[in-house]
Design a protein around this motif. Structure first.
Motif, short mmCIF file in Angstrom:
data_model
loop_
_atom_site.label_atom_id
_atom_site.label_comp_id
_atom_site.label_asym_id
_atom_site.label_seq_id
_atom_site.Cartn_x
_atom_site.Cartn_y
_atom_site.Cartn_z
N VAL A 37 0.85 -1.20 0.00
CA VAL A 37 0.00 0.00 0.00
C VAL A 37 0.89 1.25 0.00
N GLY A 38 1.90 1.25 0.87
CA GLY A 38 2.82 2.37 0.95
C GLY A 38 3.60 2.57 -0.34
N LEU A 39 4.08 1.48 -0.93
CA LEU A 39 4.81 1.57 -2.19
C LEU A 39 3.94 2.14 -3.30
N GLY A 40 2.69 1.72 -3.34
CA GLY A 40 1.76 2.25 -4.36
C GLY A 40 1.53 3.73 -4.20
N ALA A 41 1.36 4.18 -2.95
CA ALA A 41 1.11 5.60 -2.68
C ALA A 41 2.32 6.45 -3.06
N ILE A 42 3.51 5.97 -2.71
CA ILE A 42 4.74 6.72 -3.02
C ILE A 42 4.94 6.84 -4.53
N SER A 43 4.74 5.76 -5.24
CA SER A 43 5.05 5.74 -6.67
C SER A 43 4.09 6.60 -7.49
N THR A 44 2.91 6.89 -6.94
CA THR A 44 1.90 7.62 -7.70
C THR A 44 1.94 9.12 -7.49
N MET A 45 2.63 9.58 -6.47
CA MET A 45 2.68 11.02 -6.19
C MET A 45 3.55 11.73 -7.22
N GLN A 46 2.91 12.52 -8.09
CA GLN A 46 3.61 13.20 -9.17
C GLN A 46 3.49 14.71 -9.04
N SER A 47 4.16 15.43 -9.94
CA SER A 47 4.21 16.89 -9.85
C SER A 47 2.95 17.56 -10.38
N SER A 48 2.07 16.83 -11.05
CA SER A 48 0.81 17.40 -11.52
C SER A 48 -0.29 16.37 -11.38
N VAL A 49 -1.54 16.85 -11.36
CA VAL A 49 -2.68 15.96 -11.19
C VAL A 49 -2.79 15.00 -12.36
N SER A 50 -2.61 15.52 -13.58
CA SER A 50 -2.74 14.66 -14.77
C SER A 50 -1.68 13.56 -14.76
N GLU A 51 -0.45 13.92 -14.38
CA GLU A 51 0.61 12.91 -14.29
C GLU A 51 0.29 11.87 -13.23
N SER A 52 -0.32 12.31 -12.14
CA SER A 52 -0.67 11.40 -11.06
C SER A 52 -1.74 10.40 -11.51
N PHE A 53 -2.76 10.90 -12.23
CA PHE A 53 -3.80 10.01 -12.76
C PHE A 53 -3.20 9.01 -13.75
N GLN A 54 -2.39 9.52 -14.68
CA GLN A 54 -1.80 8.64 -15.69
C GLN A 54 -0.85 7.65 -15.06
N SER A 55 -0.04 8.13 -14.11
CA SER A 55 0.89 7.26 -13.41
C SER A 55 0.14 6.18 -12.64
N GLY A 56 -0.95 6.58 -11.97
CA GLY A 56 -1.74 5.62 -11.20
C GLY A 56 -2.30 4.52 -12.08
N LYS A 57 -2.85 4.92 -13.24
CA LYS A 57 -3.43 3.93 -14.16
C LYS A 57 -2.35 2.96 -14.65
N ASN A 58 -1.21 3.53 -15.09
CA ASN A 58 -0.13 2.68 -15.62
C ASN A 58 0.44 1.74 -14.56
N ARG A 59 0.58 2.24 -13.34
CA ARG A 59 1.15 1.41 -12.27
C ARG A 59 0.18 0.31 -11.86
N MET A 60 -1.11 0.61 -11.89
CA MET A 60 -2.09 -0.42 -11.54
C MET A 60 -2.06 -1.55 -12.58
N LEU A 61 -2.02 -1.17 -13.86
CA LEU A 61 -1.98 -2.17 -14.93
C LEU A 61 -0.65 -2.93 -14.90
N ALA A 62 0.44 -2.22 -14.59
CA ALA A 62 1.75 -2.86 -14.51
C ALA A 62 1.82 -3.85 -13.35
N THR A 63 1.17 -3.49 -12.23
CA THR A 63 1.12 -4.38 -11.07
C THR A 63 0.41 -5.68 -11.43
N ILE A 64 -0.71 -5.55 -12.13
CA ILE A 64 -1.46 -6.73 -12.58
C ILE A 64 -0.59 -7.58 -13.51
N THR A 65 0.14 -6.90 -14.41
CA THR A 65 1.03 -7.61 -15.34
C THR A 65 2.09 -8.40 -14.59
#
Length: 289
Positions: A37-65
């Motif tokens: 949970v902590g690793l997911g939260a850290i990895s998603t915090m980005q410098s802009s909201v749009s980057e955070s949303f995109q990063s979150g989506k990509n990391r979620m799909l990458a985690t499943i992969t």
């Protein structure tokens, strides 16, 4: 001594808050591994909201992969270190092909955790790792969006407002025949303006509030690109060209000064090009206002 460099940034504060909140929620939900949970939260915090949303989506799909590859590898090749290395290579290669490069570290951690698990049923373990990480990712995105969200529109305006003064300073150097005309700083700001504009466009897609129209920003960006094109051409001419009366009058008004420039020689091709870009530059600067 300047204390500015010791100031704790908002992104740093929000990262700490997201991790704490994620751990607390994982405890409430009884999740098996708060670490992910902590690793997911850290990895998603980005410098802009749009980057955070995109990063979150990509990391979620990458985690499943990562979890799926680990499941397949564990059934085909029961645990050994050599096969684990092959699995890591497969995960990295897949994410590179999908252009999810920033999610590679998180996906690799999930792969290793699932592949090395020997304590619980592997499918349930994989599902739990994906769930843990996804909770952290969602919390990271929500914290970044909800608390002091970085707004690219405001950053765009700040950069844009400083560029006109820079352009006028460079114009002054050109008109007065300075030996060294420096436009690299202006180009750096233009690059940043273009990048910020793209971020602002992305933020519009992810905004739940009233969406801003980007027509004005698009016009401003094109004006500054035109200004840079004119300045670059004027610098490349590298000559003391003859300034026509119309441009001379406009520059005197803009710079609030009197120009004592005489054109005794015959008008050359360079003079024509020079005055064309001076006129274009003055028009763009006027339109900026």
């Amino acid at each position: 001594m300047k204390l500015e460099k010791y100031k704790i940034g908002m992104r740093t504060i929000k990262t700490g808050l997201a991790v704490s909140l994620g751990m607390y929620i994982s405890d409430l939900l009884g999740l098996y591994s708060p670490l992910f949970v902590g690793l997911g939260a850290i990895s998603t915090m980005q410098s802009s909201v749009s980057e955070s949303f995109q990063s979150g989506k990509n990391r979620m799909l990458a985690t499943i992969t990562g979890a799926i590859v680990a499941l397949i590898m564990s059934y085909i090749f029961p645990f050994n270190y050599f096969c684990m290395g092959i699995g890591i290579i497969i995960v990295i290669h897949i994410l590179n092909l999908l252009n999810w490069k920033k999610a590679i570290s998180l996906a690799a951690m999930v792969f290793i955790a699932v592949y090395m698990n020997r304590d619980t049923e592997i499918i349930n373990y994989a599902i739990n790792r994906v769930l843990d990480t996804s909770v952290g990712i969602i919390i990271g995105v929500l914290v970044n969006y909800s608390i002091s969200a970085p707004h690219s529109n405001s950053q765009f305006d700040l950069i844009f407002s400083s560029m006109k003064d820079d352009a006028i300073d460079i114009l002054y150097d050109i008109i007065t025949g300075r030996n060294k005309i420096e436009i690299s700083r202006f180009k750096s700001k233009l690059d940043k303006l273009e990048a910020t504009y793209e971020l602002a466009k992305d933020e519009e897609r992810y905004s739940f509030k009233n969406k801003t129209k980007f027509n004005d920003n698009s016009i401003k960006l094109k004006l500054m690109q035109g200004v840079f094109n004119d300045l670059s051409t004027l610098k490349s001419l590298n000559c003391k060209c003859c300034l026509n009366e119309s441009n001379k009058s406009l520059i005197e008004k803009l710079l609030n000064m009197t120009l004592f420039l005489k054109c005794d020689n015959e008008i050359t091709r360079e003079d024509v090009i020079y005055n064309y870009h001076i006129s274009s530059l003055l028009s763009n600067l006027s339109n900026i206002d």
